[in-house]
Design a protein around this motif. Sequence first.
Motif, mmCIF file in Angstrom:
data_model
loop_
_atom_site.group_PDB
_atom_site.id
_atom_site.type_symbol
_atom_site.label_atom_id
_atom_site.label_comp_id
_atom_site.label_asym_id
_atom_site.label_seq_id
_atom_site.Cartn_x
_atom_site.Cartn_y
_atom_site.Cartn_z
ATOM 1 N N HIS A 89 0.826 -1.219 0.000
ATOM 2 C CA HIS A 89 0.000 0.000 0.000
ATOM 3 C C HIS A 89 0.853 1.258 0.000
ATOM 4 O O HIS A 89 0.448 2.282 0.555
ATOM 5 C CB HIS A 89 -0.935 -0.007 1.213
ATOM 6 N N ILE A 90 2.006 1.193 -0.628
ATOM 7 C CA ILE A 90 2.865 2.381 -0.711
ATOM 8 C C ILE A 90 2.410 3.307 -1.832
ATOM 9 O O ILE A 90 2.275 4.510 -1.643
ATOM 10 C CB ILE A 90 4.340 1.968 -0.896
ATOM 11 N N ARG A 91 2.167 2.745 -2.994
ATOM 12 C CA ARG A 91 1.728 3.544 -4.151
ATOM 13 C C ARG A 91 0.429 2.968 -4.676
ATOM 14 O O ARG A 91 0.361 1.824 -5.123
ATOM 15 C CB ARG A 91 2.797 3.496 -5.261
ATOM 16 N N GLU A 92 -0.611 3.756 -4.608
ATOM 17 C CA GLU A 92 -1.928 3.303 -5.051
ATOM 18 C C GLU A 92 -2.018 3.324 -6.580
ATOM 19 O O GLU A 92 -1.243 4.024 -7.245
ATOM 20 C CB GLU A 92 -3.021 4.191 -4.452
ATOM 21 N N PRO A 93 -2.965 2.590 -7.160
ATOM 22 C CA PRO A 93 -3.102 2.567 -8.627
ATOM 23 C C PRO A 93 -3.300 3.952 -9.242
ATOM 24 O O PRO A 93 -2.913 4.179 -10.391
ATOM 25 C CB PRO A 93 -4.332 1.683 -8.846
ATOM 26 N N TRP A 97 0.478 8.525 -2.945
ATOM 27 C CA TRP A 97 1.424 7.925 -2.009
ATOM 28 C C TRP A 97 0.785 7.716 -0.651
ATOM 29 O O TRP A 97 0.065 8.584 -0.166
ATOM 30 C CB TRP A 97 2.644 8.829 -1.819
ATOM 31 N N ASN A 98 1.053 6.575 -0.050
ATOM 32 C CA ASN A 98 0.783 6.374 1.369
ATOM 33 C C ASN A 98 2.087 6.703 2.073
ATOM 34 O O ASN A 98 2.996 5.881 2.139
ATOM 35 C CB ASN A 98 0.354 4.934 1.651
ATOM 36 N N VAL A 99 2.186 7.914 2.580
ATOM 37 C CA VAL A 99 3.470 8.428 3.061
ATOM 38 C C VAL A 99 4.022 7.617 4.221
ATOM 39 O O VAL A 99 5.219 7.324 4.278
ATOM 40 C CB VAL A 99 3.339 9.915 3.452
ATOM 41 N N ALA A 104 8.260 3.809 5.939
ATOM 42 C CA ALA A 104 8.691 2.534 6.524
ATOM 43 C C ALA A 104 9.699 1.838 5.614
ATOM 44 O O ALA A 104 10.726 1.318 6.074
ATOM 45 C CB ALA A 104 7.493 1.633 6.782
ATOM 46 N N ALA A 105 9.428 1.848 4.305
ATOM 47 C CA ALA A 105 10.352 1.241 3.348
ATOM 48 C C ALA A 105 11.638 2.043 3.235
ATOM 49 O O ALA A 105 12.743 1.480 3.205
ATOM 50 C CB ALA A 105 9.689 1.126 1.977
ATOM 51 N N GLU A 145 9.049 12.581 -4.132
ATOM 52 C CA GLU A 145 8.333 12.556 -2.857
ATOM 53 C C GLU A 145 9.311 12.712 -1.694
ATOM 54 O O GLU A 145 8.997 13.371 -0.688
ATOM 55 C CB GLU A 145 7.550 11.259 -2.719
ATOM 56 N N ILE A 146 10.489 12.132 -1.821
ATOM 57 C CA ILE A 146 11.514 12.303 -0.781
ATOM 58 C C ILE A 146 11.895 13.772 -0.659
ATOM 59 O O ILE A 146 12.041 14.302 0.453
ATOM 60 C CB ILE A 146 12.752 11.447 -1.110
#
Length: 214
Positions: A89-93, A97-99, A104-105, A145-146
């Motif tokens: 669930h990091i990057r949705e279709p 972003w699920n920040v 976490a990654a 995003e970073i």
Amino acid sequence: MQSSLIRWTLEPVRFGVFAAITAVLAFIALIISAVYCRWDLFAIFLVGLLTAGVVAWQGSLIKSQIALQAILDLEREWNSPEMFEYREHIREPDGAWNVSNLEAALEFFEKLASFNIAGLLSMDLVCASTLGWYAAHYYLFARDEIQRLRDDVWKDYVYGDLEKLYEEYVTREVGSNPQARKTWEAKRKDTEATFWAQEREGETSSQSEWHRLP
């Protein structure tokens, strides 16, 4: 990836070079002892040289074993059910972003990069593992995003070790030529949609063979 694996397998060759140098030094000591008829000094030198060689060899083995165990532990953590819950669930279709999951990654890869900088893991071993590949692609795909997190959230230069790892990884892949690096990044970005789709499907490193680009 193949060149990194070759570099990792060269460790025995490096030890062979060390053994050859030791043999040459012993031969030189033998000649000097013969000239001056001091065989006692040769014996002392030879024993000391052999002792130093054994100690160095054992130290190298221990360091390699620690590094290998560390990378295996990290591999297990990366492919653990807990980490998959984040990765899916990091990057949705729709591209959102699920920040919290992304962080976490990124924290995981920052740990990997920190181990490399501290000398616990060699860059050869990192690049030879799937973790090096994942770290580079996570950084590339999440780079914008970073930067947003640095500017708007943390107000700090977060994930700096990961960025250094990424730069070294790309250098090992294609060298320092700016155009070659841009081409490499463009090819990887063409696979980004597939990458995130496979992450959402929860595929393990061994299942994700599509990324083996030449």
